[in-house]
Design an enzyme around this catalytic site. Structure first.
Site, mmCIF file in Angstrom:
data_model
loop_
_atom_site.group_PDB
_atom_site.id
_atom_site.type_symbol
_atom_site.label_atom_id
_atom_site.label_comp_id
_atom_site.label_asym_id
_atom_site.label_seq_id
_atom_site.Cartn_x
_atom_site.Cartn_y
_atom_site.Cartn_z
ATOM 1 N N CYS A 94 0.861 -1.183 0.000
ATOM 2 C CA CYS A 94 0.000 0.000 0.000
ATOM 3 C C CYS A 94 0.897 1.231 0.000
ATOM 4 O O CYS A 94 1.870 1.280 0.755
ATOM 5 C CB CYS A 94 -0.882 -0.018 1.256
ATOM 6 S SG CYS A 94 -1.971 1.417 1.379
ATOM 7 N N HIS A 119 -9.089 -3.482 -2.606
ATOM 8 C CA HIS A 119 -8.150 -2.771 -1.729
ATOM 9 C C HIS A 119 -8.493 -1.278 -1.681
ATOM 10 O O HIS A 119 -8.542 -0.676 -0.603
ATOM 11 C CB HIS A 119 -6.725 -2.999 -2.270
ATOM 12 C CG HIS A 119 -5.644 -2.263 -1.549
ATOM 13 N ND1 HIS A 119 -4.618 -2.897 -0.883
ATOM 14 C CD2 HIS A 119 -5.410 -0.922 -1.394
ATOM 15 C CE1 HIS A 119 -3.803 -1.976 -0.353
ATOM 16 N NE2 HIS A 119 -4.266 -0.771 -0.650
ATOM 17 N N GLU A 120 -8.766 -0.689 -2.860
ATOM 18 C CA GLU A 120 -9.048 0.752 -2.913
ATOM 19 C C GLU A 120 -10.391 1.086 -2.255
ATOM 20 O O GLU A 120 -10.518 2.100 -1.559
ATOM 21 C CB GLU A 120 -9.013 1.263 -4.361
ATOM 22 C CG GLU A 120 -7.673 1.081 -5.073
ATOM 23 C CD GLU A 120 -6.465 1.512 -4.259
ATOM 24 O OE1 GLU A 120 -6.566 2.467 -3.487
ATOM 25 O OE2 GLU A 120 -5.408 0.863 -4.404
ATOM 26 N N HIS A 178 -10.138 1.372 1.349
ATOM 27 C CA HIS A 178 -9.633 2.693 1.773
ATOM 28 C C HIS A 178 -10.791 3.672 1.985
ATOM 29 O O HIS A 178 -10.751 4.505 2.883
ATOM 30 C CB HIS A 178 -8.698 3.290 0.712
ATOM 31 C CG HIS A 178 -7.266 2.865 0.853
ATOM 32 N ND1 HIS A 178 -6.528 3.092 1.994
ATOM 33 C CD2 HIS A 178 -6.428 2.231 -0.009
ATOM 34 C CE1 HIS A 178 -5.294 2.613 1.830
ATOM 35 N NE2 HIS A 178 -5.212 2.081 0.622
#
Ligand SMILES: [Zn+2]
Length: 191
Positions: A114, A156-157, A160
Site C-alpha cells: 500500500c 483494496h481501494e 480505503h
C-alpha cells in the site's frame, strides 16, 4: 473549498483520514483535477491504485491502473474467449462512488502492499472475482467485472474509502512480520 492539487501528497499511516469512512462525491471540474493529480502521484510512486483518502481527501473516489503482467504467459490466456474477465486495464481509470455489487470465486491469498504503508506487505485473502458499480468523471454509470490483480486492486481501494487498511485484514503471520515497521511508523507520526 478550492484544493491546490499541486500540494496533494500521499498520506502515510497512521494519519486519521486513512481510518475515516469517506463521503460520496459529485464529480465536477475540481474533482477531475484532483483525480488527474492522483493518477500522477500513483504513477510517480509506481502504484497500481490510489484512493482519495490517501491524498488527504475523504471522498469516495479512487484511481487505478493495473497494466498487463509482462511475466504472464500470453499463450496460455484464452484471448479469444469473449467471456474472459478483464485482469488488467490499458490506461489509468477513475472510479467515483464505487460499490462492489457481487463477490464471486474462491478466497485467494496474495501479498499486498500500500502506498500509505511503505515497506510493508502482508498476505490478504480476498474473493477472486468482483463486480463493481461506479460512475466516471462525467457522472456516467459503469458496471464492470474483474478478476485477478484488477479485482484485488478494486477491493483494496474501496477498503480505503471505508477507512480499512491492509493492516486490518492481513493474516496474523503478516501482522507479526510487520510489527516493528508498524510501530516505528506510529512513533514517527508522534514526533
Ligand atoms: Zn492502499
Amino acid at each position: 473549498m478550492t484544493i491546490d492539487t499541486a500540494k496533494l501528497r500521499i498520506e502515510l499511516y497512521p494519519t486519521d483520514v486513512l481510518k475515516t469512512k469517506a463521503d460520496p462525491v459529485k464529480p465536477d471540474a475540481q474533482v477531475r483535477e484532483v483525480a488527474m493529480r492522483m493518477i500522477e502521484l500513483m504513477q510517480g510512486a509506481q502504484g497500481i491504485g490510489l484512493a482519495a483518502p490517501q491524498v488527504g481527501l475523504s471522498w469516495r473516489l479512487f484511481v487505478a491502473h493495473v497494466p498487463p503482467d509482462p511475466d504472464r504467459d500470453q499463450d496460455n490466456e484464452p484471448n479469444d474467449n469473449p467471456s474472459q474477465l478483464p485482469i488488467s486495464c490499458d490506461s489509468p481509470m477513475v472510479f467515483v462512488n464505487p460499490i462492489i455489487t457481487e463477490f464471486a470465486g474462491d478466497l485467494e491469498p496474495y501479498d499486498e502492499g500500500c502506498l500509505s504503508l511503505p515497506g510493508i506487505t502482508g498476505e490478504v485473502n480476498r474473493p477472486s472475482i468482483v463486480t463493481m458499480q461506479a460512475t466516471d468523471l462525467d457522472g456516467n454509470e459503469v458496471t464492470l467485472k474483474a478478476t485477478g490483480l484488477l479485482a484485488r486492486c478494486w477491493q483494496h481501494e474501496i477498503d480505503h474509502l471505508d477507512g480499512i487498511l491492509i493492516l486490518d485484514k492481513m493474516t496474523q503471520m503478516s501482522r507479526l512480520k510487520n510489527r516493528t515497521r508498524i510501530k516505528s511508523m506510529e512513533k514517527a507520526a508522534k514526533r
